[in-house]
Design an enzyme around this catalytic site. Structure first.
Site, short mmCIF file in Angstrom:
data_model
loop_
_atom_site.label_atom_id
_atom_site.label_comp_id
_atom_site.label_asym_id
_atom_site.label_seq_id
_atom_site.Cartn_x
_atom_site.Cartn_y
_atom_site.Cartn_z
N SER A 133 0.87 -1.31 0.02
CA SER A 133 -0.07 0.18 -0.07
C SER A 133 0.96 1.26 0.00
O SER A 133 1.95 1.06 0.47
CB SER A 133 -0.83 0.03 1.22
OG SER A 133 -1.22 1.22 1.54
N SER A 134 0.18 2.24 -0.63
CA SER A 134 1.00 3.80 -0.66
C SER A 134 1.48 3.99 1.00
O SER A 134 2.31 4.99 0.89
CB SER A 134 0.48 4.70 -1.40
OG SER A 134 -0.74 4.97 -0.83
N CYS A 135 0.76 3.71 1.96
CA CYS A 135 1.03 4.31 3.15
C CYS A 135 2.36 3.76 3.79
O CYS A 135 2.68 4.09 4.62
CB CYS A 135 0.04 3.71 4.11
SG CYS A 135 -0.10 1.99 4.50
N TYR B 179 0.03 -0.87 10.59
CA TYR B 179 -0.64 -1.35 9.15
C TYR B 179 0.79 -1.24 8.02
O TYR B 179 1.30 -2.30 7.46
CB TYR B 179 -1.64 -0.76 8.56
CG TYR B 179 -2.01 -1.33 7.33
CD1 TYR B 179 -2.68 -2.51 7.00
CD2 TYR B 179 -1.57 -0.71 6.05
CE1 TYR B 179 -2.98 -2.88 5.93
CE2 TYR B 179 -1.93 -0.81 4.79
CZ TYR B 179 -2.60 -2.18 4.60
OH TYR B 179 -3.01 -2.66 3.43
N LYS C 154 3.22 -4.14 6.52
CA LYS C 154 3.19 -4.30 5.01
C LYS C 154 4.87 -4.16 4.54
O LYS C 154 5.40 -4.75 3.76
CB LYS C 154 2.29 -3.00 4.12
CG LYS C 154 0.93 -3.31 4.35
CD LYS C 154 0.77 -4.61 3.30
CE LYS C 154 -0.71 -5.04 3.28
NZ LYS C 154 -0.81 -6.19 2.79
N HIS D 288 -13.01 2.91 3.84
CA HIS D 288 -12.12 3.85 3.31
C HIS D 288 -13.10 5.17 2.78
O HIS D 288 -14.31 4.94 2.92
CB HIS D 288 -11.32 3.57 2.19
CG HIS D 288 -10.11 2.66 2.65
ND1 HIS D 288 -9.96 1.32 2.67
CD2 HIS D 288 -8.87 3.17 3.24
CE1 HIS D 288 -8.94 0.82 3.19
NE2 HIS D 288 -8.15 2.20 3.37
#
Ligand code: GDP
Length: 322
Positions: A109-111, A138, A142, A181
């Site tokens: 994920s981009s986070c 999270y 990842k 989301h």
């Protein structure tokens, strides 16, 4: 190329991404995908994962199984996010190594990128600065997953690759306020406001953060493209270039839903990072670009949601995730 000589397995086939992957693979003629629901196979349990690999011996794995959620779920349940994701990843990546999986694609994920990464965010921004606190648990899980793929490639020669999608939306999403989301949450809120003839709808935060949105069918297409054309240790960003402020997104969703009341911002709710636009030069160089325009994707997602509501909300998607 996915050679079809062994099973292709989508782990997490009930989620937003997994459903899109299954739709796409089935449309491409993959008929007997080995799918197991959570009550048959709990991916957090090593013994169950082991038994599954022993019986099915998948050759290609899309690792789309994860505990995911919006900003509020990440703030209130970080323990579940780090625990479940670490366990799922460790079990599946290790089993894939031991059972000789030909290729595995891990979805991040981009986070994972630093909160104040230079925009658009390049893959090499990873681990160059502090993370956004609202979803750090999270993100750390990842990052561990993609690092595990890299380490297994280096030590054991495993062909495990990692894709980092930007914010996703589309049919099959979680339309639940507490865990969803922004796109499905606002879609549902505007829908219910229109039905209930409310004069105003609250949008969390200041409305100023910018987000890039990628339709999940585009992501499924990118995942298959990467499976077929990429075999390297670097992660690959997947984005659309569809970047809008949350205020603009809210206006567009209101228009799609047909809500013409007031939009109010609720500053007591968190904004998250100010911006998260991905640099997609690597995927572009591999010959892939996104194709779904945001407004069309929102309309199509709303049609799906309305059908779900009309049919009594069947499917896991409009309930909170377990
Ligand atoms: P994020 O990209 O990880 O922050 O994921 P989200 O999709 O949860 O939130 C994106 C942005 O939308 C944040 O700035 C939120 O504050 C904002 N937002 C506005 N209204 C909502 C809402 O009803 N639900 C969620 N999840 N976010 C909202």
């Amino acid at each position: 190329m996915i050679d079809r000589e062994g099973a292709t397995w989508v782990a997490g086939h009930r989620g937003l991404v997994g459903r899109a992957l299954v739709r796409r693979l089935e449309a491409d003629g993959f008929t007997d995908l080995p799918l197991r629901d959570r009550d048959q196979l709990d991916l957090r349990r090593e013994d169950e994962v082991e038994r599954f690999f022993e019986a099915v011996r998948p050759a290609y794995v899309f690792l789309a199984a994860a505990r995911v959620g919006g900003i509020l779920a990440n703030v209130t349940r970080p323990g579940e996010f780090i625990h479940d994701n670490l366990r799922i990843q460790v079990n599946l990546i290790e089993a894939a190594r031991r059972y000789g999986v030909k290729k595995l694609l891990f979805l991040g994920s981009s986070c994972i990128y630093p909160k104040y990464a230079e925009q658009p965010i390049r893959e090499d921004a990873l681990l160059t600065g502090p993370l956004e606190p609202t979803n750090r648990a999270y993100a750390v899980a990842k990052i561990a997953g993609l690092e595990m793929c890299r380490a297994y490639r280096a030590q054991y020669g495993c062909r495990f690759i990692s894709l980092m999608p930007t914010n996703l939306y589309g049919p099959g999403d979680t339309f639940d306020e507490a865990s969803g989301h922004v796109v499905p949450s606002l879609m549902r809120r505007f829908h219910e406001a229109r039905r209930g003839r409310s004069e105003s709808v609250a949008v969390w935060g200041s409305g100023r953060p910018r987000r890039e949105f990628l339709h999940v069918d585009d992501l499924a297409d990118a995942a298959l493209h990467a499976m077929d054309h990429y075999d390297g240790e670097e992660v690959l960003n997947v984005g659309s270039g569809n970047e809008v402020t949350i205020a603009e997104l809210a206006r567009r969703i209101a228009a799609v839903v047909g809500f013409d009341g007031r939009i109010e911002f609720d500053p007591s709710k968190p904004d998250g990072p100010p911006r998260k636009l991905l640099d997609v030069a690597r995927m572009t160089a591999l010959g892939w670009t996104a194709s779904m325009p945001l407004d069309e994707g929102l309309r199509q997602t709303y049609d799906w949601y309305r059908n779900q509501v009309a049919s009594g909300g069947s499917g896991a998607s409009i309930r909170p995730s377990a």
